[in-house]
Design a protein around this motif. Structure first.
Motif, PDB file in Angstrom:
ATOM      1  N   ASP A  39       0.835  -1.190   0.000  1.00 34.67           N
ATOM      2  CA  ASP A  39       0.000   0.000   0.000  1.00 34.67           C
ATOM      3  C   ASP A  39       0.876   1.248   0.000  1.00 34.67           C
ATOM      4  O   ASP A  39       2.038   1.214   0.394  1.00 34.67           O
ATOM      5  CB  ASP A  39      -0.920   0.016   1.231  1.00 34.67           C
ATOM      6  CG  ASP A  39      -2.168  -0.819   1.013  1.00 34.67           C
ATOM      7  OD1 ASP A  39      -2.500  -1.095  -0.154  1.00 34.67           O
ATOM      8  OD2 ASP A  39      -2.817  -1.205   1.999  1.00 34.67           O
ATOM      9  N   THR A  40       0.291   2.342  -0.451  1.00 38.35           N
ATOM     10  CA  THR A  40       1.019   3.595  -0.551  1.00 38.35           C
ATOM     11  C   THR A  40       1.051   4.308   0.794  1.00 38.35           C
ATOM     12  O   THR A  40       0.012   4.539   1.416  1.00 38.35           O
ATOM     13  CB  THR A  40       0.360   4.513  -1.599  1.00 38.35           C
ATOM     14  OG1 THR A  40       0.269   3.818  -2.842  1.00 38.35           O
ATOM     15  CG2 THR A  40       1.166   5.775  -1.794  1.00 38.35           C
ATOM     16  N   VAL A  41       2.241   4.660   1.245  1.00 34.85           N
ATOM     17  CA  VAL A  41       2.414   5.351   2.528  1.00 34.85           C
ATOM     18  C   VAL A  41       3.455   6.455   2.339  1.00 34.85           C
ATOM     19  O   VAL A  41       4.513   6.220   1.755  1.00 34.85           O
ATOM     20  CB  VAL A  41       2.885   4.375   3.635  1.00 34.85           C
ATOM     21  CG1 VAL A  41       3.140   5.133   4.929  1.00 34.85           C
ATOM     22  CG2 VAL A  41       1.848   3.292   3.870  1.00 34.85           C
ATOM     23  N   CYS A  42       3.150   7.649   2.829  1.00 30.50           N
ATOM     24  CA  CYS A  42       4.116   8.745   2.721  1.00 30.50           C
ATOM     25  C   CYS A  42       5.298   8.494   3.659  1.00 30.50           C
ATOM     26  O   CYS A  42       5.188   7.709   4.609  1.00 30.50           O
ATOM     27  CB  CYS A  42       3.454  10.089   3.035  1.00 30.50           C
ATOM     28  SG  CYS A  42       3.003  10.326   4.767  1.00 30.50           S
ATOM     29  N   LEU A  43       6.393   9.154   3.394  1.00 35.01           N
ATOM     30  CA  LEU A  43       7.611   8.903   4.160  1.00 35.01           C
ATOM     31  C   LEU A  43       7.446   9.257   5.634  1.00 35.01           C
ATOM     32  O   LEU A  43       7.949   8.552   6.513  1.00 35.01           O
ATOM     33  CB  LEU A  43       8.778   9.694   3.561  1.00 35.01           C
ATOM     34  CG  LEU A  43      10.153   9.442   4.177  1.00 35.01           C
ATOM     35  CD1 LEU A  43      10.530   7.971   4.065  1.00 35.01           C
ATOM     36  CD2 LEU A  43      11.196  10.314   3.504  1.00 35.01           C
ATOM     37  N   ASP A  44       6.735  10.347   5.928  1.00 39.12           N
ATOM     38  CA  ASP A  44       6.531  10.759   7.325  1.00 39.12           C
ATOM     39  C   ASP A  44       5.799   9.676   8.110  1.00 39.12           C
ATOM     40  O   ASP A  44       6.159   9.373   9.250  1.00 39.12           O
ATOM     41  CB  ASP A  44       5.742  12.065   7.384  1.00 39.12           C
ATOM     42  CG  ASP A  44       6.555  13.252   6.894  1.00 39.12           C
ATOM     43  OD1 ASP A  44       7.794  13.141   6.877  1.00 39.12           O
ATOM     44  OD2 ASP A  44       5.945  14.277   6.521  1.00 39.12           O
ATOM     45  N   CYS A  45       4.759   9.091   7.520  1.00 39.52           N
ATOM     46  CA  CYS A  45       3.999   8.033   8.190  1.00 39.52           C
ATOM     47  C   CYS A  45       4.802   6.739   8.250  1.00 39.52           C
ATOM     48  O   CYS A  45       4.714   5.987   9.223  1.00 39.52           O
ATOM     49  CB  CYS A  45       2.661   7.807   7.486  1.00 39.52           C
ATOM     50  SG  CYS A  45       1.509   9.185   7.634  1.00 39.52           S
ATOM     51  N   HIS A  63      13.111  -8.138  10.650  1.00 42.69           N
ATOM     52  CA  HIS A  63      14.042  -8.694   9.669  1.00 42.69           C
ATOM     53  C   HIS A  63      14.189  -7.819   8.425  1.00 42.69           C
ATOM     54  O   HIS A  63      15.285  -7.463   8.032  1.00 42.69           O
ATOM     55  CB  HIS A  63      13.592 -10.100   9.259  1.00 42.69           C
ATOM     56  CG  HIS A  63      13.935 -11.141  10.282  1.00 42.69           C
ATOM     57  ND1 HIS A  63      13.969 -12.488   9.998  1.00 42.69           N
ATOM     58  CD2 HIS A  63      14.264 -11.039  11.589  1.00 42.69           C
ATOM     59  CE1 HIS A  63      14.299 -13.167  11.098  1.00 42.69           C
ATOM     60  NE2 HIS A  63      14.478 -12.299  12.066  1.00 42.69           N
ATOM     61  N   CYS A  64      13.050  -7.482   7.784  1.00 41.73           N
ATOM     62  CA  CYS A  64      13.116  -6.747   6.514  1.00 41.73           C
ATOM     63  C   CYS A  64      12.957  -5.239   6.673  1.00 41.73           C
ATOM     64  O   CYS A  64      13.107  -4.492   5.705  1.00 41.73           O
ATOM     65  CB  CYS A  64      12.076  -7.278   5.535  1.00 41.73           C
ATOM     66  SG  CYS A  64      10.360  -6.996   6.057  1.00 41.73           S
ATOM     67  N   ASN A  65      12.587  -4.802   7.885  1.00 40.73           N
ATOM     68  CA  ASN A  65      12.433  -3.376   8.200  1.00 40.73           C
ATOM     69  C   ASN A  65      11.345  -2.711   7.363  1.00 40.73           C
ATOM     70  O   ASN A  65      11.427  -1.518   7.045  1.00 40.73           O
ATOM     71  CB  ASN A  65      13.757  -2.629   8.009  1.00 40.73           C
ATOM     72  CG  ASN A  65      13.756  -1.279   8.716  1.00 40.73           C
ATOM     73  OD1 ASN A  65      13.236  -1.162   9.828  1.00 40.73           O
ATOM     74  ND2 ASN A  65      14.323  -0.269   8.073  1.00 40.73           N
ATOM     75  N   LYS A  66      10.320  -3.480   7.011  1.00 44.80           N
ATOM     76  CA  LYS A  66       9.186  -2.910   6.292  1.00 44.80           C
ATOM     77  C   LYS A  66       7.945  -2.960   7.201  1.00 44.80           C
ATOM     78  O   LYS A  66       7.752  -3.925   7.936  1.00 44.80           O
ATOM     79  CB  LYS A  66       8.889  -3.708   5.013  1.00 44.80           C
ATOM     80  CG  LYS A  66       9.982  -3.640   3.968  1.00 44.80           C
ATOM     81  CD  LYS A  66       9.598  -4.476   2.757  1.00 44.80           C
ATOM     82  CE  LYS A  66      10.696  -4.502   1.713  1.00 44.80           C
ATOM     83  NZ  LYS A  66      10.329  -5.363   0.561  1.00 44.80           N
ATOM     84  N   PRO A  67       7.087  -1.934   7.142  1.00 46.46           N
ATOM     85  CA  PRO A  67       5.881  -1.937   7.970  1.00 46.46           C
ATOM     86  C   PRO A  67       4.653  -2.398   7.189  1.00 46.46           C
ATOM     87  O   PRO A  67       4.678  -2.475   5.954  1.00 46.46           O
ATOM     88  CB  PRO A  67       5.731  -0.463   8.340  1.00 46.46           C
ATOM     89  CG  PRO A  67       6.206   0.244   7.105  1.00 46.46           C
ATOM     90  CD  PRO A  67       7.296  -0.622   6.509  1.00 46.46           C
ATOM     91  N   PHE A  68       3.607  -2.727   7.914  1.00 42.53           N
ATOM     92  CA  PHE A  68       2.279  -2.865   7.329  1.00 42.53           C
ATOM     93  C   PHE A  68       1.560  -1.549   7.534  1.00 42.53           C
ATOM     94  O   PHE A  68       1.790  -0.858   8.538  1.00 42.53           O
ATOM     95  CB  PHE A  68       1.467  -3.964   8.027  1.00 42.53           C
ATOM     96  CG  PHE A  68       1.743  -5.348   7.521  1.00 42.53           C
ATOM     97  CD1 PHE A  68       1.354  -5.725   6.259  1.00 42.53           C
ATOM     98  CD2 PHE A  68       2.378  -6.270   8.328  1.00 42.53           C
ATOM     99  CE1 PHE A  68       1.611  -7.001   5.796  1.00 42.53           C
ATOM    100  CE2 PHE A  68       2.630  -7.551   7.875  1.00 42.53           C
ATOM    101  CZ  PHE A  68       2.241  -7.917   6.594  1.00 42.53           C
ATOM    102  N   CYS A  69       0.673  -1.183   6.619  1.00 45.35           N
ATOM    103  CA  CYS A  69      -0.170  -0.027   6.882  1.00 45.35           C
ATOM    104  C   CYS A  69      -1.197  -0.436   7.943  1.00 45.35           C
ATOM    105  O   CYS A  69      -1.469  -1.633   8.122  1.00 45.35           O
ATOM    106  CB  CYS A  69      -0.867   0.432   5.604  1.00 45.35           C
ATOM    107  SG  CYS A  69      -2.222  -0.647   5.057  1.00 45.35           S
ATOM    108  N   PRO A  70      -1.784   0.501   8.673  1.00 44.97           N
ATOM    109  CA  PRO A  70      -2.731   0.158   9.742  1.00 44.97           C
ATOM    110  C   PRO A  70      -3.917  -0.675   9.276  1.00 44.97           C
ATOM    111  O   PRO A  70      -4.489  -1.439  10.048  1.00 44.97           O
ATOM    112  CB  PRO A  70      -3.197   1.538  10.238  1.00 44.97           C
ATOM    113  CG  PRO A  70      -2.062   2.448   9.922  1.00 44.97           C
ATOM    114  CD  PRO A  70      -1.492   1.942   8.628  1.00 44.97           C
TER     115      PRO A  70
END
Length: 292
Positions: free
Chosen positions: A239-245, A254-261
Motif C-alpha cells: 500500500d502507498t504510505v508517505c515517508l513521514d507516516c 528482519h526486513c524493516n518494512k511496515p504494514f499499513c494500519p
C-alpha cells in the motif's frame, strides 16, 4: 440433579436489533425463544446489512426471503460486495419496501447502471424522504447515469461541499459508508472526468481527484507524487504510505518494512514487546530451518 436451564434473560432481547446479520442468524439457533423472537420481531430486520462472508452466498431469492421479514418497513438495505444480486432482485426488494432511505450496493458487480437507476427512480417516486445511495464499484457508470441519478435525489450543496479524505473512507465498511453524508458517493473526477470516488488532500486544498489519478497515503490521506520516490516508503502489503507516516509505523525486525494500519491487525506475527516478524520473513525463516 442439575436444574434445567431457564429462558434467556429479558435484557438479551434488546441486543438482537444491534447484531450483525451473521451473528443474528447464529443466535436464532441457540434456543427456541431466540428463534421465535428473531422470526417475529420486525424491529430486528429494519436495517439489513449483508457483509462478508455472507456476501458471496447471497442470491436474489435469499435476499427476498430475508427482506420480507421486515414486512415492507425496511429502512436500510446495505449489500456490500454481493456479486450475485441482479437488477431484478434489487428492484423486487425496493418495490416491496417504499420506506427505504439508505440503498448501499458498493461492488455489487451483478448490477447495471440502468438497474440502479430504476431502483432509485422507484424509491423517489414512493417517498419524499432523503435517500442516500452508495454505488462505488458498479461497472460502466458514466456521466449521463450520474446526472439521471442526481435528478431523483435531494441535493444539499452544504453536504456536497464537505471534503472527503481517503484514509477515513473505506467502501467495504458500513461505518465509512454511513459517515459519508453525501446523497450519492461517486462524482466526476476533475482529473480523468470519470465517475469515481473523489478525495481531497488534508494539506493541499486544490488537490482533488480519484485515487487512480492522485495516489494517497493510507495513513494520513495526503497526496503522494509518483515521480518522487523519496516522498514514499515501501510497505509489506504494497500500500502507498508517505515517508513521514512510514517512519512512525512499527516495522518487521528482519526486513524493516511496515504494514499499513489497514492490514496490520491481520498480518502481524508478534515476537515480543520489541517488535514483530512479518508473514513473508516468518515463512522464509521456517524454510531455512527446514533446509538446515
Amino acid at each position: 440433579m442439575e436444574a434445567l436451564a431457564g429462558p434467556p434473560h429479558q435484557a438479551l432481547y434488546f441486543v438482537l436489533a444491534y447484531l450483525p446479520l451473521q451473528q443474528l442468524l447464529l443466535v436464532s439457533q441457540v434456543c427456541k425463544s431466540f428463534k421465535d423472537s428473531i422470526r417475529d420481531d420486525v424491529l430486528v430486520w429494519l436495517n439489513l446489512v449483508v457483509e462478508n462472508p455472507l456476501s458471496v452466498r447471497l442470491t436474489d431469492q435469499i435476499l427476498m426471503n430475508i427482506s420480507s421479514k421486515a414486512h415492507g418497513r425496511l429502512r436500510t438495505l446495505a449489500l456490500l460486495n454481493c456479486v450475485k444480486i441482479t437488477d431484478e432482485g434489487l428492484l423486487n426488494v425496493v418495490n416491496s419496501n417504499p420506506l427505504l432511505t439508505k440503498l448501499y450496493v458498493p461492488a455489487c458487480t451483478g448490477l447495471t447502471p440502468e438497474g440502479v437507476i430504476k431502483a432509485v427512480e422507484t424509491l423517489a417516486g414512493k417517498s419524499t424522504a432523503f435517500i442516500s445511495v452508495k454505488i462505488n464499484g458498479i461497472y460502466n457508470i458514466n456521466k449521463e447515469h450520474l446526472v439521471i441519478l442526481q435528478s431523483y435525489l435531494t441535493t444539499d450543496n452544504t453536504i456536497k461541499s464537505k471534503r472527503r479524505f481517503y484514509h477515513k473512507y473505506r467502501s467495504s465498511s458500513l461505518c465509512s459508508l454511513d459517515k459519508d453524508v453525501r446523497t450519492i458517493d461517486v462524482e466526476i473526477c476533475p482529473k480523468c472526468i470519470e465517475v469515481k470516488l473523489v478525495f481531497h488532500c488534508p494539506k493541499e486544498t486544490e488537490c482533488i481527484g480519484c485515487f487512480q489519478c492522485i495516489p494517497r497515503c493510507e495513513v494520513c490521506g495526503r497526496c503522494i507524487s509518483d515521480q518522487d520516490e523519496d516522498d514514499q516508503g515501501e510497505t509489506i502489503c504494497n500500500d502507498t504510505v508517505c515517508l513521514d507516516c512510514w517512519l512512525c509505523l512499527p516495522k518487521c525486525n528482519h526486513c524493516n518494512k511496515p504494514f499499513c494500519p489497514r492490514h496490520a491487525p491481520h498480518k502481524l506475527d508478534p515476537l515480543d514487546s520489541q517488535g514483530f516478524l512479518c508473514e513473508v520473513c516468518h515463512t522464509k525463516s521456517l524454510t531455512e530451518q527446514l533446509l538446515e
